[in-house]
Design a protein around this motif. Structure first.
Motif, PDB file in Angstrom:
ATOM      1  N   MET A  69       0.748  -1.272   0.075  1.00  0.00           N
ATOM      2  CA  MET A  69       0.185  -0.208  -0.029  1.00  0.00           C
ATOM      3  C   MET A  69       0.829   1.321   0.029  1.00  0.00           C
ATOM      4  N   THR A  70       0.475   2.165  -0.715  1.00  0.00           N
ATOM      5  CA  THR A  70       1.278   3.573  -0.945  1.00  0.00           C
ATOM      6  C   THR A  70       0.952   4.441   0.397  1.00  0.00           C
ATOM      7  N   ALA A  71       1.861   5.222   0.593  1.00  0.00           N
ATOM      8  CA  ALA A  71       1.486   6.268   1.829  1.00  0.00           C
ATOM      9  C   ALA A  71       0.523   6.925   1.843  1.00  0.00           C
ATOM     10  N   LYS A  72       0.176   7.285   0.583  1.00  0.00           N
ATOM     11  CA  LYS A  72      -1.239   8.403   0.206  1.00  0.00           C
ATOM     12  C   LYS A  72      -2.351   7.544   0.825  1.00  0.00           C
ATOM     13  N   TYR A  73      -2.238   6.020   0.245  1.00  0.00           N
ATOM     14  CA  TYR A  73      -3.499   5.495   0.766  1.00  0.00           C
ATOM     15  C   TYR A  73      -3.559   5.173   2.118  1.00  0.00           C
ATOM     16  N   ILE A  74      -2.468   4.767   2.626  1.00  0.00           N
ATOM     17  CA  ILE A  74      -2.602   4.521   4.382  1.00  0.00           C
ATOM     18  C   ILE A  74      -3.224   5.951   5.156  1.00  0.00           C
ATOM     19  N   LEU A  75      -2.582   7.084   4.443  1.00  0.00           N
ATOM     20  CA  LEU A  75      -3.036   8.293   5.046  1.00  0.00           C
ATOM     21  C   LEU A  75      -4.591   8.652   5.009  1.00  0.00           C
ATOM     22  N   VAL A  76      -5.116   8.247   3.807  1.00  0.00           N
ATOM     23  CA  VAL A  76      -6.536   8.365   3.493  1.00  0.00           C
ATOM     24  C   VAL A  76      -7.302   7.345   4.615  1.00  0.00           C
ATOM     25  N   VAL A  77      -6.945   6.159   4.584  1.00  0.00           N
ATOM     26  CA  VAL A  77      -7.476   5.273   5.511  1.00  0.00           C
ATOM     27  C   VAL A  77      -7.513   5.803   7.205  1.00  0.00           C
ATOM     28  N   LEU A  78      -6.184   6.141   7.550  1.00  0.00           N
ATOM     29  CA  LEU A  78      -6.282   6.814   8.612  1.00  0.00           C
ATOM     30  C   LEU A  78      -7.176   7.994   9.039  1.00  0.00           C
ATOM     31  N   SER A  79      -6.877   8.848   7.872  1.00  0.00           N
ATOM     32  CA  SER A  79      -7.999   9.943   8.205  1.00  0.00           C
ATOM     33  C   SER A  79      -9.434   9.742   8.418  1.00  0.00           C
ATOM     34  N   PHE A  80      -9.938   8.816   7.544  1.00  0.00           N
ATOM     35  CA  PHE A  80     -11.086   8.295   7.442  1.00  0.00           C
ATOM     36  C   PHE A  80     -11.542   7.584   8.849  1.00  0.00           C
ATOM     37  N   THR A  81     -10.745   6.692   9.083  1.00  0.00           N
ATOM     38  CA  THR A  81     -10.656   6.316  10.607  1.00  0.00           C
ATOM     39  C   THR A  81     -11.053   6.970  11.732  1.00  0.00           C
ATOM     40  N   ALA A  82     -10.007   8.236  11.588  1.00  0.00           N
ATOM     41  CA  ALA A  82     -10.247   9.064  12.648  1.00  0.00           C
ATOM     42  C   ALA A  82     -11.645  10.071  12.549  1.00  0.00           C
ATOM     43  N   ILE A  83     -12.047  10.192  11.471  1.00  0.00           N
ATOM     44  CA  ILE A  83     -13.342  10.976  11.298  1.00  0.00           C
ATOM     45  C   ILE A  83     -14.339  10.038  12.011  1.00  0.00           C
ATOM     46  N   VAL A  84     -14.470   8.734  11.491  1.00  0.00           N
ATOM     47  CA  VAL A  84     -15.491   8.032  11.840  1.00  0.00           C
ATOM     48  C   VAL A  84     -15.500   7.815  13.480  1.00  0.00           C
ATOM     49  N   LEU A  85     -14.282   7.891  13.944  1.00  0.00           N
ATOM     50  CA  LEU A  85     -14.207   7.595  15.623  1.00  0.00           C
ATOM     51  C   LEU A  85     -14.555   8.948  16.282  1.00  0.00           C
ATOM     52  N   MET A  86     -14.334  10.119  15.780  1.00  0.00           N
ATOM     53  CA  MET A  86     -14.830  11.140  16.101  1.00  0.00           C
ATOM     54  C   MET A  86     -16.210  11.518  16.128  1.00  0.00           C
ATOM     55  N   GLY A  87     -16.768  11.097  15.060  1.00  0.00           N
ATOM     56  CA  GLY A  87     -18.060  11.092  15.006  1.00  0.00           C
ATOM     57  C   GLY A  87     -19.071  10.025  15.878  1.00  0.00           C
ATOM     58  N   ILE A  88     -18.391   8.892  16.316  1.00  0.00           N
ATOM     59  CA  ILE A  88     -18.975   8.133  17.216  1.00  0.00           C
ATOM     60  C   ILE A  88     -18.837   8.819  18.666  1.00  0.00           C
ATOM     61  N   TYR A  89     -17.806   9.288  19.003  1.00  0.00           N
ATOM     62  CA  TYR A  89     -17.446   9.663  20.364  1.00  0.00           C
ATOM     63  C   TYR A  89     -17.484  11.137  20.332  1.00  0.00           C
ATOM     64  N   TYR A  90     -18.330  11.914  19.634  1.00  0.00           N
ATOM     65  CA  TYR A  90     -18.239  13.427  19.628  1.00  0.00           C
ATOM     66  C   TYR A  90     -18.774  14.017  21.021  1.00  0.00           C
ATOM     67  N   LYS A  91     -19.921  13.314  21.416  1.00  0.00           N
ATOM     68  CA  LYS A  91     -20.422  13.545  22.627  1.00  0.00           C
ATOM     69  C   LYS A  91     -19.408  13.739  23.776  1.00  0.00           C
ATOM     70  N   SER A  92     -18.575  12.548  23.832  1.00  0.00           N
ATOM     71  CA  SER A  92     -17.708  12.403  25.006  1.00  0.00           C
ATOM     72  C   SER A  92     -16.402  13.361  24.596  1.00  0.00           C
ATOM     73  N   ILE A  93     -16.149  13.832  23.518  1.00  0.00           N
ATOM     74  CA  ILE A  93     -15.295  14.684  23.171  1.00  0.00           C
ATOM     75  C   ILE A  93     -15.600  16.031  23.669  1.00  0.00           C
ATOM     76  N   LEU A  94     -16.932  16.387  23.280  1.00  0.00           N
ATOM     77  CA  LEU A  94     -17.267  17.982  23.619  1.00  0.00           C
ATOM     78  C   LEU A  94     -17.483  17.835  25.367  1.00  0.00           C
ATOM     79  N   ILE A  95     -18.018  16.864  25.879  1.00  0.00           N
ATOM     80  CA  ILE A  95     -17.925  16.806  27.422  1.00  0.00           C
ATOM     81  C   ILE A  95     -16.678  17.186  27.968  1.00  0.00           C
ATOM     82  N   TYR A  96     -15.575  16.274  27.580  1.00  0.00           N
ATOM     83  CA  TYR A  96     -14.396  16.314  27.948  1.00  0.00           C
ATOM     84  C   TYR A  96     -13.876  17.787  27.834  1.00  0.00           C
ATOM     85  N   TRP A  97     -13.917  18.443  26.743  1.00  0.00           N
ATOM     86  CA  TRP A  97     -13.463  19.637  26.295  1.00  0.00           C
ATOM     87  C   TRP A  97     -14.354  20.651  27.460  1.00  0.00           C
ATOM     88  N   GLN A  98     -15.494  20.466  27.699  1.00  0.00           N
ATOM     89  CA  GLN A  98     -16.251  21.398  28.510  1.00  0.00           C
ATOM     90  C   GLN A  98     -15.895  21.225  29.949  1.00  0.00           C
TER      91      GLN A  98
END
Length: 374
Positions: A1-30
């Motif tokens: 796999m190319t570095a570009k492909y790995i970067l895309v996968v990691l970015s997508f995974t990060a976005i999905v995880l943030m979407g799942i745990y966004y409430k917890s992230i907002l509460i932690y920040w608050q």
């Protein structure tokens, strides 16, 4: 796999995880930064407001230091409330009492000797006679420019609450933050060992009354009182997570700590807990937030204790001070208490939490508030 492909996968995974745990992230920040992550620009103060806040806080701190050093008010309309003259707790052996009832009436039977921590506390009121300020026990607003750092005394309330009397069929409910997490297990063990009273602990670290979106104590307490009719005593220990600005529904900016809006909302949350207890015929024992090592947090505890105590007085419930048990005052933090033979460490190095011995001392103080009836 190319570095570009790995970067895309990691970015997508990060976005999905943030979407799942966004409430917890907002509460932690608050809870951590006391602002809204998504609307922080609308909640910030202007440069002028920030500068005024800094100047006001500096002036307040200077006045408090001067009042503590000189023990006299700097202005004629200041109210000087001196700290209690607290003697260090001493170890002594006492006997607990159990009330028994029989056909001829009730009598008191002595149980086995137990080691207790006793203390003497002298409370002296020193209010300037020419003051123009008015103190209302039912609606007391704390202003640092008017009040020195002081102890909130464990003195009889205006209308003393009924004694806490429990039977083995009753249950005790513990609610609070990490302070309660250390104390409740010892009380639970004592209650069951001595009286066969069952209890449960809902304490949760990093919680309080300031951020109900993170954990809603009034709702959680009410839900548990509804679900458990056997609960007859609610023990509450909160404070260190609350002296911050917090959001209020319908307002763009966070309510500033100690402002009229902040106090109004905070009192409503205390009242909600006390109202739930009254509706379910449950008594309340509320522990005062103790002295803290950090000056700013310590001053916050003084203010919160005034709110707690005044609301408990109004509802004729029990308020237990803790500094006298821990060997410190709001003017002088101390990690140790002294007995006739040794110094005992009761606070850990963070200047907030308790050692196991400190937790046992507070647990014993709670037990002393309870009378057992067979």
């Amino acid at each position: 796999m190319t570095a570009k492909y790995i970067l895309v996968v990691l970015s997508f995974t990060a976005i999905v995880l943030m979407g799942i745990y966004y409430k917890s992230i907002l509460i932690y920040w608050q809870q951590t930064y006391h602002s809204d992550l998504l609307h922080s620009d609308s909640l910030t103060y202007t440069a002028t407001e920030q500068q005024n806040d800094v100047i006001s806080e500096d002036e307040t701190n200077q006045q408090n230091i001067a009042l503590l050093e000189n023990d006299v008010p700097t202005q004629s309309n200041d109210i000087a409330l001196p700290a209690n003259d607290v003697q260090q707790p001493k170890l002594e052996v006492t006997q607990s009492e159990v009330i028994k009832e029989d056909g001829d009436g009730k009598h008191i039977e002595k149980q086995s000797n137990q080691v207790e921590y006793s203390h003497e506390q002298i409370v002296k009121d020193n209010v300037e006679p020419e003051t123009s300020n008015h103190i209302d026990n039912q609606n007391l607003t704390m202003n640092q420019q008017d009040v020195t750092l002081t102890e909130v005394s464990d003195v009889p309330l205006l209308d003393s609450p009924a004694p806490i009397v429990l039977t083995e069929h009753d249950k005790v409910f513990f609610a609070g933050d990490s302070l309660m997490q250390g104390v409740a297990p010892y009380v639970k063990k004592m209650l069951f060992k001595q009286y066969k009273i069952e209890s449960f602990d809902l304490s949760k670290q990093s919680t309080g009354l300031a951020y109900p979106s993170a954990f809603d104590w009034p709702k959680a307490i009410n839900d548990n009182l509804v679900a458990n009719p056997s609960i007859k005593l609610l023990v509450v220990f909160l404070g260190p997570n609350d002296p911050w600005d917090f959001p209020v529904k319908g307002y763009v900016k966070y309510a500033k700590f100690k402002s009229e809006l902040w106090e109004e909302q905070y009192r409503l949350r205390i009242e909600a807990i006390l109202n739930s207890a009254r509706e379910h015929n449950v008594q309340v024992l509320w522990l005062a937030a103790p002295c803290m090592r950090k000056p700013k947090l310590n001053e916050g505890m003084i203010y919160l204790n005034i709110l707690y105590k005044s609301e408990l007085e109004r509802n004729q419930q029990h308020f237990l001070t803790t500094n006298n048990l821990l060997g410190c005052t709001y003017e002088k933090f101390n990690n140790f208490i002294e007995t006739d033979k040794e110094k005992i460490k009761v606070r850990v190095d963070d200047g907030i939490h308790f050692t196991s011995m400190g937790q046992k001392i507070l647990a014993k103080a709670i037990m002393e508030k309870i009378t057992f009836k067979e």
